[in-house]
Structures are given as structure tokens and as C-alpha cells.
Design an enzyme around this catalytic site. Structure first.
Site, PDB file in Angstrom:
ATOM      1  N   LEU A 105      63.224   5.022  62.129  1.00  0.00           N
ATOM      2  CA  LEU A 105      62.093   4.605  61.323  1.00  0.00           C
ATOM      3  C   LEU A 105      60.797   4.822  62.075  1.00  0.00           C
ATOM      4  CD1 LEU A 105      63.634   1.346  59.855  1.00  0.00           C
ATOM      5  CD2 LEU A 105      63.525   3.608  58.824  1.00  0.00           C
ATOM      6  N   GLU A 106      59.858   5.458  61.416  1.00  0.00           N
ATOM      7  CA  GLU A 106      58.583   5.780  62.047  1.00  0.00           C
ATOM      8  C   GLU A 106      57.441   5.389  61.116  1.00  0.00           C
ATOM      9  OE1 GLU A 106      58.584   9.857  63.358  1.00  0.00           O
ATOM     10  OE2 GLU A 106      60.680   9.769  63.997  1.00  0.00           O
ATOM     11  N   GLY A 107      56.206   5.542  61.585  1.00  0.00           N
ATOM     12  CA  GLY A 107      55.045   5.227  60.768  1.00  0.00           C
ATOM     13  C   GLY A 107      55.020   3.772  60.362  1.00  0.00           C
TER      14      GLY A 107
END
Length: 609
Positions: A396-398
Site C-alpha cells: 500500500l502506497e500513497g
């Protein structure tokens, strides 16, 4: 409407109260429309009649009903009828006829009955005995099943109302069921062209040409050395993977087709296949991301991934219907679902593990409420079951993970999307058993960045890692696209250097204070849970690529305490022999550069027993 008025606070507008009072004093004698049983979310008009718990109610003012506004609860809207009990039966149903039939069922229809209050249902009688009920006033059709073939039956119907009054029976209607279908004794043709499509150490994937049948083929059975072992259950499934075989062993496979009547074809010609040797036992792992899209690297079929990778992360499952829906989807790139499942089965038969990774740089996921969490669990479980994945990877990013203001303790998170992710992941782990793997691939800001500051994205992965550390298989933080990060010695180290890899890894192996608070220390992970994430080539990331020689310098120091003379000094001079290995983005870019990453690092890792 002003929110400070008394009517707003009590929930009934002043106008409603006045209308209710006038209606009580001066009842309206308007046309009465029988609306049947009361239900929520239905518009009602003055004069409508409904029934509720066996009583009749007249609508006193037009409104749309809501849960909680049942007629006894809102006398301002409904007036209970106090007339004498309903003793009038409905009229008898008319025009009873059969509209369809076969050898075991008859579909009936009739004209609706009328009643002074309202018809609530119908009862169907077969040869004088009740057999089926249509439960609403509008249901004037029913299919009666379980009948004998080529047999005459007589049907009648009675109507009933809410008071239990039943009409006289309709005129009888007789009809004869169809003769039984002919018995199918013809077997399908034998499958042709059996062949192996892939071979592993413990499994063989097979395919064959479809059989034909006078009625229809319903499935196939695969035989190993004469004994049945696996079934393809649909007409279109002309392939199967046979697992549980011994390594380096020759097997003979035949296939039979079957139809719905249980007829089986003669066997196909036999095809002999020898399984491969068992894969080597490795103490250190090489994890690689296989991406489900073409970004200019190369498109590689999953089954063709280099044998040097132990764990393959399929990237990515992404949200459908928006980031906040929670519903996840995955469609194989340049592959059918059947072929992709066969590829996964092949890799698993070789002793390798295949996980589904969620998120990525473009797959933003927000599990902000219980509905999104439930959608996530249901859709991910469907993907896991469909494809046979061995585990789940959280990449998971951002904004997928970000701490809300006031969420200051990684041990007790309060941010909904973090709490819901933890709960959803735990549920999937529980549903899929102790052998189901969990890995994570956060960026350094979300983990090590939490030492200098805790809030927003900084340290946002820490509560997830901490809550799930008992089931965490590998944490492979991305040591790329990150710039400089402060380590345990208080110095900032630049990505792409041996010092950076050693310093970032030891933060996980030793633990570190979160947000600079010595009383809130993130506990160390086990060495076998820690893996370093690296780009497989300069093209694979915007920054952080490290040459194999410099990676091996870092690993010599981490694993054996063998210093390369860098600026960072290990807190544990002897190193961490249990450190588990390397991860790369990506398998595709590794193939693009002629396997420089997997060849060099697999050879290095294999020097450890």
C-alpha cells in the site's frame, strides 16, 4: 427548516401535528385503496389501507414510510380500524389454467381474487391436498414440482385474507404431466490428443481435445496409472493439474469423458510424463514481484518465472468501483483464467509460493468503514479461492495508509482505514489457515521514517506490522525511491549504498523509538521475518539501484558481521545470521536485464546453509 425549532428537535414538524389533530377530529372519508401489508420505504396516500400484525390501518396523511414508523408507533400517520372483525372470505380464484409443464412439474396461473379488506395469499391443492402457497396478494402463479411423469393431476386454488378467511375453491383444472425423457445409454466419445502442458517435481498439467455426446458432456476424469485422481467438472474444462506426485517419477495418464446420465467414455490413449527433480532446499529466500502489465520491461508468462525465485508476488489486485469501495479485482494479463490457474499450480508444485499483492503505486485502497472492509474480505477471498494463491501481500502506497490527527500510539491505532485493514487482513488469515503467508512491502517513510516523526504517512505501516507480527512471514521494505533516511545512530544515509541497506535493516532487527519517544519503542522483528527490497535493474526504479557487489558487501556485514568499512556500525557486531534474504521489483525487469539480479543474488544466498 431552522434546526432550532421545537418541531425539528422532536422529529415531527408542527404541520404534521396539526394535520394529525385535524384528521382525528374530522376523519377524511376518501376513496380507500387496499395496499396490503405495511412495508418501509413505500409512499402512502391519505385513504390508503394497510394491514399490520393482523390489524387494519387507514393512512391519515401522505408520507413515505420508514423503519420505526410502523402503524402502531405513529398514530399521527395511521388510524387503527376499530370496526368489527373481518369475517368475509375472498372471492374464489377464476380462470385456473396450466401455462407450462414437463415430466415432473406443472406451472399454474389464475385470475386474482377480491376481498373487502385484502387478499394476502393463495393455497394450491393437488388432488384435494394442499401443496404450495403463493404468499403475496399479487402472486397468482406457482410451479408445483415433484410430480410423477405421464400422470393426470387435478388442481384447485383458494384465496385467503389477513383474518384467515378462505375462499371457496376455484373450478378444478386437470392436466397430465409429460412422459419421462428417454433413458440416455449412449456414452461420450473418448477424449483425443492427451498431452502434458507443464511438468513439475510434484505435479503434471494435462490437456486434451473435447469429447462429443448425444446429449452433452458434463465432465472428465483423469486416471493416473489406471486410478482416478482428478475431475474437470464442466463441459469446457479440457485441462487439469494432477498434484501430489513423486519427483523424478514416470506416470501414465488417461482421460475419460462422462455425461449427465453417468455414462463414461472409453479411455483416451495414455500419455507418459516424468516429473522433474525436487527443488533444492534453501535457507535464504529470493522474493520477486511479477507484474500483471507491460511497462516496457518484458511480458513473461507466470510459469516461465526464473526458478531462482522462491516467492512470487503477483502484482496487483486493485480496487474496482473507486478507492473507497473495498471491492478488489484481478484479471490476468495476456492469459486466460484457466491458464493462469494452471501456471500457479505449476509453480506451487515446484515448491514455490505464489501470493496476490494488493495496491501498488496506482491501486489506492481506502477501507474507511465496515462496508468497505466486508467488501474487501469477500472479494479478496474470492480471488484467493479462484486462483489458489498461497498468501497475501500488502503493498500500500500513497494515501492508502495515513494516520489521522490524534492517532499517536502505534500499539492502539484509531485511524479507521488502518484499523479496518488490520481487521480485514486478520480475517483473511484466519479463513485460510496457518499455512497462508502474509508479506508487506512498505516504503521507508511508512516504517523507518516513523522514528523521526509519527503522523500522516510517517510510520503509518507500524500499527499494521505490529498488530499482525504474529502472522507476518516477511517484511520487505522498499529500499528505493526514498532518498535519505535517518538510522539508529542519528545519521542520514542515502539510498543505493551498502550503509543504507545495513542501517535500514538493523532498525527492524533491533527496534526503534517511534516519533523520537523512547517510551514508545517499536519492537524488533525476528531476523527470519526481515528481507531487503531492491530494484532488479536501474530501469526498475527512479532511484536506489545497488550493484550486486555492493549488495553482497551489505549482506556480508548483516549476516556475518564482516565489515566493509562503511560509516554505519552494527549495534550487534556479530550480525544476524537468521536474516532471511532479498526481494526485488521486479521479475519482469530482471528478465529484461538477462537475469542479472536473480543469477547473482541466488548464487550468493545459496552459499548459506
Amino acid at each position: 427548516m431552522p434546526t432550532s425549532s421545537a418541531s425539528a428537535r422532536t422529529g415531527l414538524p408542527v404541520l404534521v401535528v396539526l394535520v394529525a389533530l385535524l384528521s382525528f377530529l374530522f376523519p377524511v372519508t376518501a376513496y380507500t385503496a387496499d395496499r396490503g401489508a405495511w412495508a418501509p420505504n413505500v409512499p402512502y396516500t391519505v385513504g390508503d389501507l394497510v394491514t399490520y400484525l393482523g390489524k387494519g390501518y387507514d393512512c391519515r396523511q401522505s408520507h413515505t414510510s420508514l423503519v420505526g414508523w410502523e402503524p402502531p408507533n405513529v398514530p399521527a400517520l395511521w388510524l387503527e380500524r376499530t370496526s368489527a372483525p373481518d369475517t368475509q372470505a375472498p372471492t374464489a380464484p377464476a380462470q385456473l389454467t396450466s401455462t407450462a409443464k414437463n415430466h415432473e412439474s406443472v406451472t399454474l396461473s389464475w385470475s386474482a381474487s377480491s376481498d373487502d379488506v385484502g387478499v394476502t395469499g393463495y393455497e394450491v391443492f393437488v388432488n384435494g391436498g394442499a401443496t404450495a402457497s403463493a404468499t403475496t396478494a399479487g402472486a397468482t402463479t406457482v410451479t408445483v414440482s415433484g410430480l410423477a411423469a405421464n400422470t393426470t393431476y387435478t388442481f384447485t386454488v383458494k384465496a385467503r385474507d389477513a383474518a384467515g378467511n378462505r375462499s371457496a375453491a376455484s373450478a378444478a383444472h386437470s392436466t397430465t404431466t409429460s412422459p419421462p425423457p428417454p433413458v440416455d445409454t449412449e456414452a461420450p466419445s473418448a477424449p483425443t490428443g492427451p498431452r502434458s502442458t507443464s511438468v513439475g517435481s510434484t505435479s503434471v498439467s494435462l490437456a486434451w481435445n473435447a469429447s462429443t455426446d448425444n446429449v452433452g458432456v458434463t465432465g472428465y476424469e483423469v486416471f493416473v496409472n489406471g486410478g482416478a485422481t482428478a475431475s474437470a467438472t464442466t463441459t469446457g474444462a479440457t485441462s487439469a493439474t494432477v498434484s501430489g506426485l513423486a519427483a523424478n517419477t514416470t506416470y501414465a495418464f488417461t482421460v475419460k469423458a462422462r455425461d449427465a446420465a453417468g455414462n463414461r467414455s472409453a479411455p483416451s490413449v495414455a500419455v507418459s510424463v516424468t516429473t522433474t527433480n525436487a527443488p533444492p532446499t534453501r535457507s535464504k529466500v529470493l522474493v520477486g514481484y511479477w507484474h500483471n502489465f507491460d511497462n516496457g520491461s518484458t511480458n513473461i508468462r507466470l510459469r516461465d518465472v526464473s526458478a531462482k525465485f522462491d516467492v512470487i508476488q503477483v502484482a496487483f489486485a486493485e480496487p474496482v468501483g473507486g478507492a473507497g469501495s473495498g471491492t478488489m479485482g484481478f484479471t490476468p494479463y495476456n492469459s486466460s483464467v484457466g491458464d493462469f490457474k494452471a501456471d500457479i499450480a505449476l509453480l506451487r508444485s515446484q515448491g514455490r509460493r505464489v501470493l496476490i499483492s494488493i495496491g501498488g503505486a496506482n491501486g489506492t485502497i481506502h477501507l474507511d468503514d465496515a462496508t468497505a472492509r466486508q467488501n474487501f474480505v469477500a472479494s479478496m477471498q474470492s480471488l484467493i479461492t479462484t486462483y489458489g494463491f498461497d498468501g497475501l501481500d500488502l503493498d500500500l502506497e500513497g494515501s492508502s495508509l495515513s494516520l489521522n490527527g490524534g492517532d499517536t500510539d502505534f500499539r492502539n491505532p484509531t485511524t479507521p482505514r488502518i484499523v479496518n485493514l488490520i481487521q480485514a487482513t486478520r480475517q483473511l488469515l484466519d479463513q485460510n489457515g496457518s499455512g497462508f503467508l502474509l508479506t508487506m512491502a512498505p516504503e521507508t517513510a511508512y516504517v523507518q521514517g516513523g522514528m523521526a516523526a509519527y503522523g500522516g504517512p510517517w510510520g503509518a505501516y507500524l500499527p499494521v506490522i505490529h498488530a499482525l507480527r504474529d502472522r507476518l512471514t516477511y517484511l520487505h521494505v522498499q529500499h528505493y525511491n526514498t532518498g535519505t533516511v535517518t538510522a539508529l545512530d542519528g545519521r542520514a544515509y542515502a539510498q543505493g549504498t551498502p550503509d543504507f541497506h545495513v542501517a535500514m535493516a538493523e532498525m527492524l532487527l533491533r527496534g526503534f523509538p517511534v516519533g523520537g519517544n523512547a517510551s514508545a519503542t517499536f519492537p524488533a522483528l525476528r531476523p527470519d521475518q526481515v528481507v531487503i527490497g531492491l530494484p532488479s535493474s536501474p530501469q526498475a526504479a527512479g532511484g536506489g539501484y545497488t550493484t550486486p557487489a555492493n549488495v553482497h558487501k551489505a549482506l556480508d556485514y548483516l549476516l556475518k558481521g564482516q565489515s566493509f568499512g562503511g560509516a554505519y556500525v552494527l549495534r550487534q557486531p556479530a550480525g544476524y545470521p537468521g536474516f532471511k534474504g532479498l526481494m526485488t521489483w521486479s521479475i519482469n525487469w530482471d528478465q529484461f536485464t538477462q537475469f542479472e539480479f536473480s543469477n547473482s543474488h541466488r548464487a550468493y544466498l545459496d552459499t548459506y546453509p
